[in-house]
Design a protein around this motif. Structure first.
Motif, PDB file in Angstrom:
ATOM      1  N   THR A 155      -1.770  -6.454  -6.484  1.00 37.23           N
ATOM      2  CA  THR A 155      -2.864  -7.405  -6.488  1.00 37.23           C
ATOM      3  C   THR A 155      -4.104  -6.765  -7.095  1.00 37.23           C
ATOM      4  N   PRO A 156      -4.915  -7.537  -7.825  1.00 43.93           N
ATOM      5  CA  PRO A 156      -6.181  -6.990  -8.319  1.00 43.93           C
ATOM      6  C   PRO A 156      -7.276  -7.049  -7.260  1.00 43.93           C
ATOM      7  N   THR A 157      -6.957  -7.620  -6.133  1.00 44.41           N
ATOM      8  CA  THR A 157      -7.949  -7.763  -5.062  1.00 44.41           C
ATOM      9  C   THR A 157      -8.425  -6.421  -4.560  1.00 44.41           C
ATOM     10  N   ARG A 158      -9.723  -6.294  -4.455  1.00 48.12           N
ATOM     11  CA  ARG A 158     -10.315  -5.143  -3.793  1.00 48.12           C
ATOM     12  C   ARG A 158     -10.658  -5.589  -2.375  1.00 48.12           C
ATOM     13  N   PHE A 159      -9.791  -5.232  -1.450  1.00 53.32           N
ATOM     14  CA  PHE A 159      -9.992  -5.660  -0.086  1.00 53.32           C
ATOM     15  C   PHE A 159     -11.313  -5.111   0.457  1.00 53.32           C
ATOM     16  N   GLU A 160     -12.060  -5.990   1.098  1.00 54.40           N
ATOM     17  CA  GLU A 160     -13.351  -5.564   1.630  1.00 54.40           C
ATOM     18  C   GLU A 160     -13.208  -4.489   2.696  1.00 54.40           C
ATOM     19  N   CYS A 161     -12.168  -4.568   3.480  1.00 54.24           N
ATOM     20  CA  CYS A 161     -12.004  -3.689   4.639  1.00 54.24           C
ATOM     21  C   CYS A 161     -10.778  -2.814   4.465  1.00 54.24           C
ATOM     22  N   VAL A 220      -3.784  21.340  15.577  1.00 57.70           N
ATOM     23  CA  VAL A 220      -2.443  20.845  15.905  1.00 57.70           C
ATOM     24  C   VAL A 220      -2.510  19.436  16.481  1.00 57.70           C
ATOM     25  N   ASP A 221      -3.651  19.084  17.069  1.00 59.40           N
ATOM     26  CA  ASP A 221      -3.812  17.737  17.625  1.00 59.40           C
ATOM     27  C   ASP A 221      -3.927  16.669  16.543  1.00 59.40           C
ATOM     28  N   ASP A 222      -4.109  17.076  15.314  1.00 61.90           N
ATOM     29  CA  ASP A 222      -4.169  16.119  14.211  1.00 61.90           C
ATOM     30  C   ASP A 222      -2.788  15.795  13.661  1.00 61.90           C
ATOM     31  N   THR A 223      -1.769  16.445  14.180  1.00 65.14           N
ATOM     32  CA  THR A 223      -0.407  16.165  13.747  1.00 65.14           C
ATOM     33  C   THR A 223      -0.034  14.732  14.102  1.00 65.14           C
ATOM     34  N   ALA A 224       0.346  13.975  13.089  1.00 65.39           N
ATOM     35  CA  ALA A 224       0.648  12.557  13.295  1.00 65.39           C
ATOM     36  C   ALA A 224       1.119  11.957  11.974  1.00 65.39           C
ATOM     37  N   THR A 225       1.586  10.725  12.062  1.00 63.70           N
ATOM     38  CA  THR A 225       1.822   9.944  10.855  1.00 63.70           C
ATOM     39  C   THR A 225       0.570   9.124  10.587  1.00 63.70           C
ATOM     40  N   TYR A 226       0.077   9.224   9.376  1.00 60.68           N
ATOM     41  CA  TYR A 226      -1.167   8.544   9.020  1.00 60.68           C
ATOM     42  C   TYR A 226      -0.852   7.304   8.189  1.00 60.68           C
ATOM     43  N   TYR A 227      -1.489   6.207   8.564  1.00 61.72           N
ATOM     44  CA  TYR A 227      -1.267   4.932   7.904  1.00 61.72           C
ATOM     45  C   TYR A 227      -2.580   4.407   7.334  1.00 61.72           C
ATOM     46  N   CYS A 228      -2.498   3.829   6.157  1.00 58.46           N
ATOM     47  CA  CYS A 228      -3.650   3.135   5.632  1.00 58.46           C
ATOM     48  C   CYS A 228      -3.470   1.629   5.837  1.00 58.46           C
ATOM     49  N   ALA A 229      -4.573   0.931   5.885  1.00 56.51           N
ATOM     50  CA  ALA A 229      -4.540  -0.507   6.127  1.00 56.51           C
ATOM     51  C   ALA A 229      -5.642  -1.189   5.335  1.00 56.51           C
ATOM     52  N   LEU A 270       0.844  -1.175   0.000  1.00 62.09           N
ATOM     53  CA  LEU A 270       0.000   0.000   0.000  1.00 62.09           C
ATOM     54  C   LEU A 270       0.887   1.236   0.000  1.00 62.09           C
ATOM     55  N   VAL A 271       0.570   2.176  -0.850  1.00 56.84           N
ATOM     56  CA  VAL A 271       1.353   3.404  -0.951  1.00 56.84           C
ATOM     57  C   VAL A 271       0.472   4.582  -0.562  1.00 56.84           C
ATOM     58  N   ALA A 272       0.829   5.205   0.543  1.00 58.04           N
ATOM     59  CA  ALA A 272       0.090   6.358   1.041  1.00 58.04           C
ATOM     60  C   ALA A 272       0.772   7.651   0.605  1.00 58.04           C
ATOM     61  N   SER A 273      -0.037   8.649   0.350  1.00 54.82           N
ATOM     62  CA  SER A 273       0.494   9.944  -0.057  1.00 54.82           C
ATOM     63  C   SER A 273      -0.492  11.040   0.337  1.00 54.82           C
ATOM     64  N   GLY A 274      -0.064  12.274   0.162  1.00 53.24           N
ATOM     65  CA  GLY A 274      -0.944  13.403   0.407  1.00 53.24           C
ATOM     66  C   GLY A 274      -0.686  14.157   1.688  1.00 53.24           C
ATOM     67  N   GLY A 275       0.200  13.648   2.515  1.00 45.95           N
ATOM     68  CA  GLY A 275       0.517  14.361   3.741  1.00 45.95           C
ATOM     69  C   GLY A 275       1.286  15.640   3.455  1.00 45.95           C
ATOM     70  N   GLY A 276       1.440  16.442   4.482  1.00 40.07           N
ATOM     71  CA  GLY A 276       2.170  17.688   4.317  1.00 40.07           C
ATOM     72  C   GLY A 276       1.994  18.576   5.527  1.00 40.07           C
ATOM     73  N   SER A 277       2.404  19.809   5.375  1.00 39.63           N
ATOM     74  CA  SER A 277       2.305  20.793   6.444  1.00 39.63           C
ATOM     75  C   SER A 277       1.232  21.814   6.103  1.00 39.63           C
ATOM     76  N   VAL A 278       0.317  22.018   7.030  1.00 34.06           N
ATOM     77  CA  VAL A 278      -0.749  22.993   6.834  1.00 34.06           C
ATOM     78  C   VAL A 278      -0.949  23.792   8.112  1.00 34.06           C
ATOM     79  N   ASN A 285      -7.423  -6.187  13.543  1.00 35.93           N
ATOM     80  CA  ASN A 285      -6.013  -6.136  13.166  1.00 35.93           C
ATOM     81  C   ASN A 285      -5.901  -6.389  11.674  1.00 35.93           C
ATOM     82  N   TYR A 286      -5.447  -5.371  10.953  1.00 36.54           N
ATOM     83  CA  TYR A 286      -5.348  -5.457   9.508  1.00 36.54           C
ATOM     84  C   TYR A 286      -4.057  -6.138   9.085  1.00 36.54           C
ATOM     85  N   LYS A 287      -4.137  -6.820   7.950  1.00 34.39           N
ATOM     86  CA  LYS A 287      -2.979  -7.580   7.478  1.00 34.39           C
ATOM     87  C   LYS A 287      -1.993  -6.717   6.705  1.00 34.39           C
TER      88      LYS A 287
END
Length: 123
Positions: free
Chosen positions: A27-33, A84-93, A4-12, A109-111
């Protein structure tokens, strides 16, 4: 190999908006979750929004909207009114659902996980 490749973060600035993207590769799989998590320094990782292919989605924060485009196998998180409380590293799963009784459920727990994208909000 699934990744999985996450993008779009930055400083605002506080009050600003960002849209995060997460594309599934390998994978062509569309993960349900699928879901977005975040981890801030000194805090535990928390789930901020989740969505499945059964018409269900939820967000812990009303300012965040999760969506997905199965055609491009991409997950999104539209964030507005950032503080400022939203400052964090965001992960997709992502993961497959499992059958429970007559319906499908998503695991806690995501795989598969993305590499994380940093969101920094300044006051």
């Amino acid at each position: 190999q699934v990744h999985l490749v996450a993008s779009g973060g930055g400083s605002v600035e506080s009050g600003g908006s960002l849209r995060l993207s997460c594309t599934v590769h390998g994978t062509p799989t569309r993960f349900e979750c699928m879901a977005w998590f975040r981890e801030a320094p000194g805090k535990e990782r928390e789930e901020v929004a989740k969505i499945d292919n059964f018409g269900r989605k939820s967000s812990v924060y009303g300012r965040f909207a999760i969506s997905r485009d199965n055609a491009s196998n991409t997950l999104y998180l539209q964030m507005s009114g950032l503080t400022v409380d939203d400052t964090a590293t965001y992960y997709c799963a992502a993961d497959s659902a499992y059958l429970l009784g007559l319906g499908y459920r998503c695991r806690e727990n995501y795989k598969y996980w993305g590499q994380g994208t940093q969101v920094t909000v300044s006051s």
